[in-house]
Design a protein around this motif. Structure first.
Motif, PDB file in Angstrom:
ATOM      1  N   ALA A   1      27.055  14.085 -35.063  1.00 55.13           N
ATOM      2  CA  ALA A   1      25.821  14.860 -35.008  1.00 55.13           C
ATOM      3  C   ALA A   1      25.283  15.205 -36.386  1.00 55.13           C
ATOM      4  N   ARG A   2      26.130  15.091 -37.410  1.00 54.72           N
ATOM      5  CA  ARG A   2      25.756  15.582 -38.745  1.00 54.72           C
ATOM      6  C   ARG A   2      25.668  14.421 -39.719  1.00 54.72           C
ATOM      7  N   SER A   3      24.609  14.465 -40.522  1.00 58.01           N
ATOM      8  CA  SER A   3      24.409  13.373 -41.477  1.00 58.01           C
ATOM      9  C   SER A   3      25.536  13.336 -42.502  1.00 58.01           C
ATOM     10  N   GLY A   4      26.054  14.496 -42.907  1.00 60.47           N
ATOM     11  CA  GLY A   4      27.147  14.526 -43.877  1.00 60.47           C
ATOM     12  C   GLY A   4      28.385  13.828 -43.339  1.00 60.47           C
ATOM     13  N   ASN A   5      28.630  14.008 -42.044  1.00 62.07           N
ATOM     14  CA  ASN A   5      29.794  13.351 -41.445  1.00 62.07           C
ATOM     15  C   ASN A   5      29.615  11.834 -41.410  1.00 62.07           C
ATOM     16  N   VAL A   6      28.399  11.403 -41.099  1.00 63.13           N
ATOM     17  CA  VAL A   6      28.157   9.956 -41.062  1.00 63.13           C
ATOM     18  C   VAL A   6      28.323   9.362 -42.467  1.00 63.13           C
TER      19      VAL A   6
ATOM     20  N   VAL B   1      27.240   3.197 -35.964  1.00 57.34           N
ATOM     21  CA  VAL B   1      27.251   4.661 -35.895  1.00 57.34           C
ATOM     22  C   VAL B   1      25.931   5.163 -35.310  1.00 57.34           C
ATOM     23  N   THR B   2      26.061   6.017 -34.306  1.00 55.08           N
ATOM     24  CA  THR B   2      24.904   6.649 -33.678  1.00 55.08           C
ATOM     25  C   THR B   2      24.840   8.112 -34.090  1.00 55.08           C
ATOM     26  N   LEU B   3      23.674   8.557 -34.538  1.00 56.48           N
ATOM     27  CA  LEU B   3      23.466   9.987 -34.787  1.00 56.48           C
ATOM     28  C   LEU B   3      23.124  10.616 -33.436  1.00 56.48           C
ATOM     29  N   VAL B   4      24.004  11.498 -32.932  1.00 54.96           N
ATOM     30  CA  VAL B   4      23.837  12.000 -31.569  1.00 54.96           C
ATOM     31  C   VAL B   4      22.988  13.267 -31.484  1.00 54.96           C
ATOM     32  N   ARG B   5      22.529  13.760 -32.614  1.00 49.90           N
ATOM     33  CA  ARG B   5      21.545  14.839 -32.604  1.00 49.90           C
ATOM     34  C   ARG B   5      20.254  14.270 -33.171  1.00 49.90           C
ATOM     35  N   SER B   6      19.140  14.700 -32.614  1.00 47.23           N
ATOM     36  CA  SER B   6      17.852  14.223 -33.100  1.00 47.23           C
ATOM     37  C   SER B   6      17.758  14.452 -34.614  1.00 47.23           C
ATOM     38  N   PRO B   7      17.331  13.440 -35.373  1.00 49.97           N
ATOM     39  CA  PRO B   7      17.273  13.594 -36.827  1.00 49.97           C
ATOM     40  C   PRO B   7      16.315  14.719 -37.221  1.00 49.97           C
ATOM     41  N   MET B   8      16.656  15.428 -38.303  1.00 54.65           N
ATOM     42  CA  MET B   8      15.690  16.342 -38.890  1.00 54.65           C
ATOM     43  C   MET B   8      14.601  15.477 -39.527  1.00 54.65           C
ATOM     44  N   LEU B   9      13.382  15.956 -39.458  1.00 52.29           N
ATOM     45  CA  LEU B   9      12.282  15.222 -40.066  1.00 52.29           C
ATOM     46  C   LEU B   9      12.584  14.951 -41.539  1.00 52.29           C
TER      47      LEU B   9
ATOM     48  N   GLU C   1      15.278  14.283 -42.978  1.00 46.50           N
ATOM     49  CA  GLU C   1      16.348  13.332 -43.301  1.00 46.50           C
ATOM     50  C   GLU C   1      16.056  11.936 -42.760  1.00 46.50           C
ATOM     51  N   ALA C   2      14.784  11.674 -42.417  1.00 47.84           N
ATOM     52  CA  ALA C   2      14.461  10.402 -41.762  1.00 47.84           C
ATOM     53  C   ALA C   2      14.898   9.185 -42.592  1.00 47.84           C
ATOM     54  N   SER C   3      14.615   9.213 -43.899  1.00 44.34           N
ATOM     55  CA  SER C   3      14.955   8.034 -44.715  1.00 44.34           C
ATOM     56  C   SER C   3      16.452   7.837 -44.739  1.00 44.34           C
ATOM     57  N   TRP C   4      17.131   8.968 -44.835  1.00 48.03           N
ATOM     58  CA  TRP C   4      18.567   8.887 -44.909  1.00 48.03           C
ATOM     59  C   TRP C   4      19.159   8.340 -43.608  1.00 48.03           C
ATOM     60  N   VAL C   5      18.612   8.784 -42.475  1.00 46.36           N
ATOM     61  CA  VAL C   5      19.110   8.339 -41.158  1.00 46.36           C
ATOM     62  C   VAL C   5      18.912   6.831 -41.017  1.00 46.36           C
ATOM     63  N   VAL C   6      17.757   6.369 -41.435  1.00 49.41           N
ATOM     64  CA  VAL C   6      17.473   4.934 -41.356  1.00 49.41           C
ATOM     65  C   VAL C   6      18.451   4.133 -42.230  1.00 49.41           C
ATOM     66  N   ALA C   7      18.799   4.719 -43.373  1.00 47.23           N
ATOM     67  CA  ALA C   7      19.685   4.001 -44.300  1.00 47.23           C
ATOM     68  C   ALA C   7      21.139   3.994 -43.824  1.00 47.23           C
ATOM     69  N   SER C   8      21.567   5.054 -43.112  1.00 50.42           N
ATOM     70  CA  SER C   8      23.012   5.101 -42.804  1.00 50.42           C
ATOM     71  C   SER C   8      23.402   5.025 -41.344  1.00 50.42           C
ATOM     72  N   CYS C   9      22.470   5.261 -40.430  1.00 47.39           N
ATOM     73  CA  CYS C   9      22.838   5.212 -39.009  1.00 47.39           C
ATOM     74  C   CYS C   9      22.249   3.961 -38.363  1.00 47.39           C
ATOM     75  N   ASP C  10      23.014   3.350 -37.490  1.00 50.13           N
ATOM     76  CA  ASP C  10      22.508   2.170 -36.788  1.00 50.13           C
ATOM     77  C   ASP C  10      21.547   2.576 -35.684  1.00 50.13           C
ATOM     78  N   VAL C  11      21.826   3.726 -35.066  1.00 48.93           N
ATOM     79  CA  VAL C  11      21.037   4.205 -33.933  1.00 48.93           C
ATOM     80  C   VAL C  11      20.909   5.721 -34.073  1.00 48.93           C
ATOM     81  N   SER C  12      19.795   6.295 -33.582  1.00 50.07           N
ATOM     82  CA  SER C  12      19.748   7.760 -33.457  1.00 50.07           C
ATOM     83  C   SER C  12      19.174   8.126 -32.094  1.00 50.07           C
ATOM     84  N   LEU C  13      19.628   9.283 -31.586  1.00 52.21           N
ATOM     85  CA  LEU C  13      19.095   9.819 -30.334  1.00 52.21           C
ATOM     86  C   LEU C  13      17.863  10.646 -30.675  1.00 52.21           C
ATOM     87  N   ASN C  14      16.779  10.472 -29.925  1.00 47.89           N
ATOM     88  CA  ASN C  14      15.505  11.075 -30.313  1.00 47.89           C
ATOM     89  C   ASN C  14      14.756  11.709 -29.155  1.00 47.89           C
TER      90      ASN C  14
END
Ligand SMILES: *Cc1c(COP(=O)(O)O)cnc(C)c1O
Length: 356
Positions: free
Chosen positions: A59-64, A76-84, A86-99
């Motif tokens: 759920a946490r970007s730091g953990n990913v 790796v899936t981010l299981v909490r909706s990304p914070m606006l 951290e969008a660039s970061w989520v795209v760079a490190s998570c394969d999937v995110s729940l939205n």
């Protein structure tokens, strides 16, 4: 070894994941191993992937980030909706995110285009627990947006139950999820790769039903770690409930009256129940407290009982005096596990190397 200590037996975690992967696999469901309770520990992630998980969730970007730095294999899936933010970061490190939010989908799309790629999104629908997710009637519009945004790819849909209001995953709400998947595919001409039914709270439904419909993924944390069903915390037959233990050191052991002496007001954490006079008792203090665990969510080893706790002192009773410097072992529930994993005072220790 230093105390207090959160000990995780990787061989037992591996056993739990293997068992769950086999039983869910028979029903066409893959297991996404959720690592957030141990802050994305790479050891846990590697054991789960080795035991057959299809991917990892946190759920946490730091953990990913931690998982990525350790180069743990697996999507790796981010299981909490990304914070606006951290969008660039989520795209760079998570394969999937729940939205759940159009603004976030747009930001993910922009970030993915800027990075020259595409980001997979799973859209969450609220089927009654009233935590994250859009209402059923709004899902199609959100799915259309995801389909049409150039930088995101509509990977699937999902839901989460039980966590906020304790709503039980059952044949009815799971069928609703399946129907939503089919409706979106027919209306938008897409194929949904993932229909994620929920968490450990879904295991009773998944293992008890003959028909899981379109559900092909569950995001599992608590059951793989603690071996229990979060709906009532009963042990799940076939899973080990002793993979995670908390070890704390005895710093005082004495015989004391069970009754306090003097005029009483509030304790360190508010009002206290009236004490019961049980005469003298063998009372020990272990170096563990509310800063490290939730004392109401701790099972002491046989022959020991938790009497009370303040920030740094856990008071236990036993038949005999405990040796100063010896360790008392506790089994944490989910609340204690979270707090222990998050306390800077509790060392996380892995034992029992997995066989893979
Ligand atoms: C934490 C979390 C999970 C895992 O839940 P467990 O009860 O630990 O299995 C699954 N999905 C989401 C969205 C979560 O936040």
């Amino acid at each position: 070894m230093s105390a207090p200590r959160l000990e995780v037996r990787l061989d037992l975690i591996e056993h739990n994941v293997r068992w769950l992967v086999r039983r869910l696999g028979e029903r066409g469901i893959g297991l996404t191993a959720v690592t957030k309770a141990l802050l994305g520990a790479p050891e846990l992630a590697a054991a789960a992937m080795g035991a057959g998980a299809v991917g990892l969730g946190d759920a946490r970007s730091g953990n990913v980030r931690r998982l990525r730095r350790a180069a743990v294999m697996g999507p790796v899936t981010l299981v909490r909706s990304p914070m606006l933010s951290e969008a660039s970061w989520v795209v760079a490190s998570c394969d999937v995110s729940l939205n759940t939010e159009p603004a976030v989908l747009a930001a993910l799309s922009d970030a993915a285009i800027a990075a020259g790629g595409c980001h997979d999104v799973v859209l969450m629908i609220d089927l009654g627990d009233r935590r994250e997710g859009v209402q059923s009637e709004d899902l199609l519009a959100l799915a259309r947006l995801a389909r049409d945004l150039p930088g995101v790819s509509l990977h699937g849909i999902g839901t989460n139950l039980a966590c906020r209001n304790g709503v039980v995953p059952d044949a009815e709400n799971m069928a609703e999820l399946s129907t939503s998947a089919t409706t979106i595919e027919a209306a938008l001409g897409v194929e949904l790769a993932v229909v994620s039914g929920g968490s450990s709270a879904n295991l009773g439904w998944a293992l008890g039903t003959g028909d899981v419909g379109r559900v092909n993924d569950l995001r599992i944390g608590e059951a793989m770690l603690l071996g229990v069903d979060p709906l009532d915390r009963s042990p799940i037959d076939g899973l080990r409930g002793d993979a995670v233990t908390i070890h704390a050191e005895v710093i005082e052991s004495n015989v004391k009256p069970s009754m306090p002496r003097g005029r009483r007001a509030q304790g360190a954490f508010g009002s206290l129940p009236d004490p019961v006079d049980r005469g003298d008792v063998v009372q020990s203090i272990v170096a563990l407290g509310r800063q490290d665990v939730d004392p109401e969510d701790l099972t002491a080893e046989a022959g020991t009982a938790v009497l009370a706790a303040s920030s740094d002192h856990l008071v236990v009773e036993s038949a005999d005096l405990l040796r100063i410097g010896s360790e008392v072992v506790f089994r944490p529930g989910y609340a204690s596990l979270l707090r222990a994993a998050t306390s800077p005072f509790v060392r996380l220790s892995f034992t029992g190397a997995p066989s893979t």
